[in-house]
Structures are given as structure tokens and as C-alpha cells.
Design an enzyme around this catalytic site. Structure first.
Site, PDB file in Angstrom:
ATOM      1  N   GLY A  60       3.823  -3.665  -3.928  1.00 58.06           N
ATOM      2  CA  GLY A  60       3.820  -3.821  -5.294  1.00 58.06           C
ATOM      3  C   GLY A  60       3.948  -2.495  -6.054  1.00 58.06           C
ATOM      4  N   CYS A 103     -14.589   2.004 -27.559  1.00 63.24           N
ATOM      5  CA  CYS A 103     -16.070   2.513 -27.648  1.00 63.24           C
ATOM      6  C   CYS A 103     -16.782   2.780 -26.437  1.00 63.24           C
ATOM      7  CB  CYS A 103     -17.029   1.725 -28.438  1.00 63.24           C
ATOM      8  SG  CYS A 103     -16.371   1.694 -30.261  1.00 63.24           S
ATOM      9  N   GLU A 104     -16.377   3.678 -25.565  1.00 62.76           N
ATOM     10  CA  GLU A 104     -16.859   4.285 -24.107  1.00 62.76           C
ATOM     11  C   GLU A 104     -16.529   5.599 -23.828  1.00 62.76           C
ATOM     12  OE1 GLU A 104     -17.729   1.992 -21.205  1.00 62.76           O
ATOM     13  OE2 GLU A 104     -17.416  -0.078 -22.095  1.00 62.76           O
ATOM     14  N   ARG A 112      -6.960   2.526 -15.064  1.00 61.14           N
ATOM     15  CA  ARG A 112      -6.822   3.555 -13.692  1.00 61.14           C
ATOM     16  C   ARG A 112      -7.609   4.813 -13.738  1.00 61.14           C
ATOM     17  NH1 ARG A 112      -3.553   5.113 -11.006  1.00 61.14           N
ATOM     18  NH2 ARG A 112      -4.079   4.279  -8.765  1.00 61.14           N
ATOM     19  N   TYR A 172     -10.880   4.898 -11.393  1.00 61.55           N
ATOM     20  CA  TYR A 172     -10.544   5.459  -9.965  1.00 61.55           C
ATOM     21  C   TYR A 172     -10.496   7.017 -10.361  1.00 61.55           C
ATOM     22  CZ  TYR A 172      -8.752   0.782  -9.262  1.00 61.55           C
ATOM     23  OH  TYR A 172      -8.451  -0.599  -9.265  1.00 61.55           O
ATOM     24  N   GLY A 199       0.851  -1.262   0.174  1.00 59.50           N
ATOM     25  CA  GLY A 199       0.015   0.087  -0.186  1.00 59.50           C
ATOM     26  C   GLY A 199       0.906   1.175   0.011  1.00 59.50           C
ATOM     27  N   GLU A 217       4.274  -6.641   1.829  1.00 59.87           N
ATOM     28  CA  GLU A 217       3.521  -7.265   0.256  1.00 59.87           C
ATOM     29  C   GLU A 217       3.696  -5.759  -0.447  1.00 59.87           C
ATOM     30  OE1 GLU A 217      -0.061  -8.287   1.658  1.00 59.87           O
ATOM     31  OE2 GLU A 217       0.514 -10.543   2.409  1.00 59.87           O
TER      32      GLU A 217
HETATM   33  N1  LLP Z   1      -1.186  -7.041  -0.165  1.00 62.96           N
HETATM   34  C1  LLP Z   1      -2.661  -7.174  -0.747  1.00 62.96           C
HETATM   35  C2  LLP Z   1      -3.308  -8.317   0.239  1.00 62.96           C
HETATM   36  C3  LLP Z   1      -3.384  -6.311  -1.502  1.00 62.96           C
HETATM   37  O1  LLP Z   1      -4.632  -6.498  -1.474  1.00 62.96           O
HETATM   38  C4  LLP Z   1      -2.491  -5.395  -2.111  1.00 62.96           C
HETATM   39  C5  LLP Z   1      -3.064  -4.670  -3.220  1.00 62.96           C
HETATM   40  C6  LLP Z   1      -1.172  -5.534  -1.821  1.00 62.96           C
HETATM   41  C7  LLP Z   1      -0.507  -6.064  -0.966  1.00 62.96           C
HETATM   42  C8  LLP Z   1      -0.366  -4.438  -2.928  1.00 62.96           C
HETATM   43  O2  LLP Z   1      -0.578  -3.362  -2.815  1.00 62.96           O
HETATM   44  P1  LLP Z   1       0.441  -1.993  -3.131  1.00 62.96           P
HETATM   45  O3  LLP Z   1       1.663  -2.064  -2.461  1.00 62.96           O
HETATM   46  O4  LLP Z   1       0.541  -2.320  -4.749  1.00 62.96           O
HETATM   47  O5  LLP Z   1      -0.289  -0.928  -3.028  1.00 62.96           O
HETATM   48  N2  LLP Z   1      -5.887  -1.592  -8.828  1.00 62.96           N
HETATM   49  C9  LLP Z   1      -5.688  -0.652  -7.938  1.00 62.96           C
HETATM   50  C10 LLP Z   1      -4.851  -1.107  -6.710  1.00 62.96           C
HETATM   51  C11 LLP Z   1      -5.409  -2.389  -6.089  1.00 62.96           C
HETATM   52  C12 LLP Z   1      -4.670  -2.949  -5.003  1.00 62.96           C
HETATM   53  C13 LLP Z   1      -5.326  -4.232  -4.610  1.00 62.96           C
HETATM   54  N3  LLP Z   1      -4.539  -4.912  -3.508  1.00 62.96           N
HETATM   55  C14 LLP Z   1      -4.955   0.578  -8.589  1.00 62.96           C
HETATM   56  O6  LLP Z   1      -4.527   0.651  -9.602  1.00 62.96           O
HETATM   57  O7  LLP Z   1      -4.611   1.601  -7.733  1.00 62.96           O
END
Ligand code: LLP
Length: 429
Positions: free
Chosen positions: A275, A355-356, A312, A316, A239, A273
Site C-alpha cells: 500500500g 482542541c488537543e 500519523r 506514531y 510493509g 499486498e
Molecule cells: N497487508 C496487511 C495484512 C496489512 O495489515 C497491511 C497494513 C498491509 C498489507 C499494507 O501495508 P503497507 O504496504 O501499506 O505498509 N496506519 C499505519 C500503518 C498501518 C498498517 C496496517 N496494515 C501508518 O500510518 O503507518
């Protein structure tokens, strides 16, 4: 920090002009910088080094095998959320004991697959899941290592669609009832409750939620241990936010400052975790202007990347910086304050061919006038870009290229029309 910089009037990824890559591989094209990826992984590794954490790269942010492999080769594990992501993690060479498996709807097959792989933790999200997992594990003679995912019921902290720790989301156990559920599985032969998990949402631009979450985790870990659960792991999820508009994100150290005290106090091994923090600013989406038009008092830049490539903004209302790859002489080059008046620019919608009406990368964005064939760059597209891409409108998914210094490698070829229909069965011929 990233390695997408303008030099002599054009955008480079590390040492390669982006226009060269677009000419070679076509558009739309995702380009990733290895140096940027590793810089951000290292930033987290260093910030938390004092507690030797298990850093599990969140495969959902960008699951390309080469990227996952790069992470694993540099010491990361993987956070997965489906059998498919587990498959990717294993293909990337991730040892089972560096994989954590979250998700509210794990199927029995996925549980079995993860048990066979010997994952480090199942981040379990409900009582029903806990019992099914226990049964599945017993049936194959295993004990499932469990981290109870708790929803700490914090105030809103990010977009409502990606905030996972306000009361009433589908994620995790209710903080008020988790101990009661945990009491019921003390001594369960198929389960070993060894951890606590809290993924708070994404992206988060403040350390406050991690501070509040950690404080709640300390209390819960103590209570779980008193029940007899041998809690060894504190998993604070991912996150960590990144720069989408300007330099708005916190350094990893700011999160470490508020999480580490909980790790010291509980004596747990920390799991993270991340990403987006690793791959978000390490990737861009390059597209080419197809047409420009004026209509209804507005100016439109119609380019060849659509909501199927980067959803995105549509989903969002996310802001991504956008700028020409080869801006005309006299125009500024990033870093630019996109919220200020930029000379020689006009409010324009950057839209795709889908087409949106919701197919856009930016609305009313100050950009210079562009012409057919010009290349534009959408920045910070490395996370949740390709991994959320689709074939909507029967559009083939983009190619992906990884740049390392002056070398570019294709890490996913552009799909073909044959790829589009490959899984279909023509039962009428
Ligand atoms: N751990 C869990 C349990 C998660 O659900 C997520 C993301 C992460 C780790 C990784 O989060 P990060 O470090 O990447 O922020 N599609 C959305 C984001 C959805 C995130 C879902 N879960 C976007 O494009 O902003």
C-alpha cells in the site's frame, strides 16, 4: 522518486503549480500524482516480474475509488480488511479472484460477502475464525480458499503500533501451533487451505525480516503440504517502507532478492499486498497558515490541517517533511537534509486547529518564518492520510485531487456541514 518538485521558486505536482490547485480547491487538500503512483506500482511489478505475482494494492492505505481503479486498470488486485474495503475494491472493478481479505475480526456477513465475490484468499488469523468461515462457506454451498496467516515471531522491526510479527500481537497464528490447527482441518468440506500468509508490519526499511520470514514460510509450506493441504500461494503481505525523512527506503528489488528464492523453492504463486510503497510518496497534504504565535518560549505555526486530516504524527510520532509551497527567495528548496542546520530557519511546532495538545504535524521543526496565508506542504502523505482522516471537532474532511501531467481532477470533494450530520436521526423534533 516522486513528481513533486520545486521549479522557479514554487512547488509543482507534475506540471501544475500546487498553489494553483490550493486556490481552486481550497485547503487542506490532498494532492496525488498519477505518474508517481504508477511509477511505484511498476517498480514492484518489475522487481517481481520473474514470478508473475498477484499484486494486491492495500486499500487501507488509500481507498479512494479513483486511486484503487487506477491500480486495478494497471494490473493490480486489492488487499482488503473489511466489508467496506471489499465494497470499495469491487466498486473499483477489481475481479474477485484478485482480492485477498485479511483481518482478525471478520464478521459472518463479511465472510459471506467475500465468498459471494469469489475472493482469491481469506487470510485467516485464528482457529475460531477458521471454523466459523468453514461453517459460513458450507451454509451457502461454497468452499473458502484459505491462506493461514502466520506470526513468525521476529524481532521488532518498526513502530510498536504497526509491528505485526513480534510474538504476542493479535495478528495471525502462533508459528508454534499453526500446524496443529491445520492438521485439524484437513479435508474440511467448507475450507481449502491453499496458502500461507505473512504480513510482517509496516513500514519496514530492511529486507532482513522478509528474508527471515520467507525462510520460515518455506518450512511451513512443506509441512502443510505433507499434511495434505494443496498449498499454491505464498502471500508475503505489504510493509515496504518509503522515504519520509530522506532517501531511507529500499528499492523493491531489495525485497524481491530475498523473497524470490522462497517462491522458486516452494513453486508457489506469490501474492503481495503493498500500500504505502505505491501511494505514500505519491501524495502530499497542502495547508494554509492561519496564524503564527510565540508562547512559552516556543514558536507555533498554526495551519488549517489537523490531526483529523493526518493523524500519523500524533499517533506514531511520525516524521513528515514539511516545507513552504512558495519559499521566500534565498531559501533552499527540497531535497533538503531536514536533520541538518538549515539557514534562515527556526525551530517551530506545526500545529492544527483541533482542541488537543497532540494535534501537530511536526514538533521543533526547522522552518522559515511564515505568515498568515502562506501555503505549506506536508510530504509523503498519500498513505494512511485520508484513509485515517476523521470528522473530529466536526471538521469536514479534505478534498482530494489527482494530477496527471497538466490535468487535475477532483477525486473527492470537500465535505460540507450537511455531510457531517447526514447520518444522524433527530429524534427530538
Ligand atoms: N497487508 C496487511 C495484512 C496489512 O495489515 C497491511 C497494513 C498491509 C498489507 C499494507 O501495508 P503497507 O504496504 O501499506 O505498509 N496506519 C499505519 C500503518 C498501518 C498498517 C496496517 N496494515 C501508518 O500510518 O503507518
Amino acid at each position: 522518486m516522486d513528481h513533486f518538485q520545486y521549479c522557479d521558486g514554487q512547488l509543482y505536482c507534475e506540471k501544475i503549480p500546487v498553489a494553483e490547485l490550493a486556490a481552486k480547491y481550497g485547503t487542506p487538500l490532498f494532492i496525488y500524482s498519477e505518474a508517481t503512483l504508477l511509477h511505484h506500482l511498476k517498480e514492484i511489478q518489475s522487481a517481481f516480474a520473474a514470478v508473475n505475482p498477484v499484486i494486491c494494492y492495500s486499500v487501507k492505505s488509500n481507498g479512494n475509488l479513483s486511486i484503487a481503479k487506477l491500480m486495478v486498470d494497471h494490473g493490480a488486485g486489492c488487499d482488503v480488511t473489511s466489508g467496506g474495503e471489499l465494497y470499495r475494491a469491487l466498486k473499483a472493478g477489481t475481479p474477485g479472484n484478485r482480492i485477498v481479505f485479511a483481518g482478525v475480526g471478520k464478521s459472518d456477513d463479511e465472510m459471506r460477502m467475500a465468498l459471494e465475490a469469489g475472493v482469491l484468499l481469506f487470510d485467516v488469523e485464528s482457529e475460531a475464525e477458521l471454523h466459523v468461515l468453514g461453517e459460513v462457506a458450507k451454509s451457502i454451498g461454497k468452499v473458502a480458499p484459505v491462506a493461514l496467516r502466520v506470526n513468525p515471531a521476529l524481532p521488532p522491526k518498526t513502530h510498536v503500533k504497526t509491528d505485526t510479527s513480534v510474538k504476542g500481537t493479535k495478528f495471525g497464528f502462533d508459528i508454534d501451533t499453526v500446524l496443529e490447527v491445520a492438521q485439524g482441518v484437513v479435508g474440511h468440506p467448507g475450507l481449502s487451505v491453499v496458502g500461507l500468509h505473512m504480513h510482517l508490519g509496516s513500514p519496514i526499511l530492511s529486507s532482513q525480516p522478509y528474508s527471515e520470514g520467507s525462510a520460515k514460510a518455506i518450512v511451513l509450506i512443506d509441512a502443510l503440504r505433507k499434511q495434505g493441504h494443496p498449498i499454491e500461494y505464498l502471500n508475503m503481505g505489504g510493509g515496504f517502507g518509503i522515504h519520509y525523512r530522506k532517501q531511507e527506503a529500499l528499492p523493491a528489488k531489495a525485497f524481491a532478492d530475498v523473497i524470490l528464492p522462497a517462491v522458486h523453492q516452494t513453486g508457489c504463486r506469490l501474492v503481495l499486498e503493498p500500500g504505502r510503497f505505491i501511494v505514500g510518496n505519491a501524495g502530499v497534504l497542502i495547508s494554509r497558515v492561519v496564524f503564527t504565535k510565540e508562547s512559552g518560549g516556543k514558536r507555533f505555526i498554526i495551519q488549517d490541517a489537523g490531526m483529523n486530516d493526518l493523524i500519523r504524527p500524533t499517533l506514531y510520532d511520525s516524521f513528515h517533511r514539511i516545507w513552504p509551497v512558495q519559499p521566500q527567495a534565498g531559501l533552499p528548496t527540497p531535497p533538503i537534509d531536514f536533520e541538518s542546520e538549515i539557514p534562515d530557519t527556526f525551530a517551530q511546532d506545526v500545529v492544527g486547529p483541533v482542541c488537543e495538545s497532540g494535534d501537530f504535524l511536526a514538533k521543533d521543526r526547522r522552518l522559515p518564518l511564515l505568515k498568515r496565508g502562506d501555503l505549506i506542504c506536508t510530504f509523503s502523505a498519500g498513505a494512511y492520510g485520508m484513509s485515517m482522516a476523521s470528522n473530529y471537532n466536526a471538521r469536514v474532511r479534505a478534498a482530494e485531487v489527482l494530477v496527471t501531467g497538466d490535468t487535475a481532477r477532483l477525486i473527492r470533494r470537500r465535505e460540507t456541514f450537511d455531510d457531517l450530520i447526514a447520518p444522524e436521526v433527530d429524534c427530538l423534533s
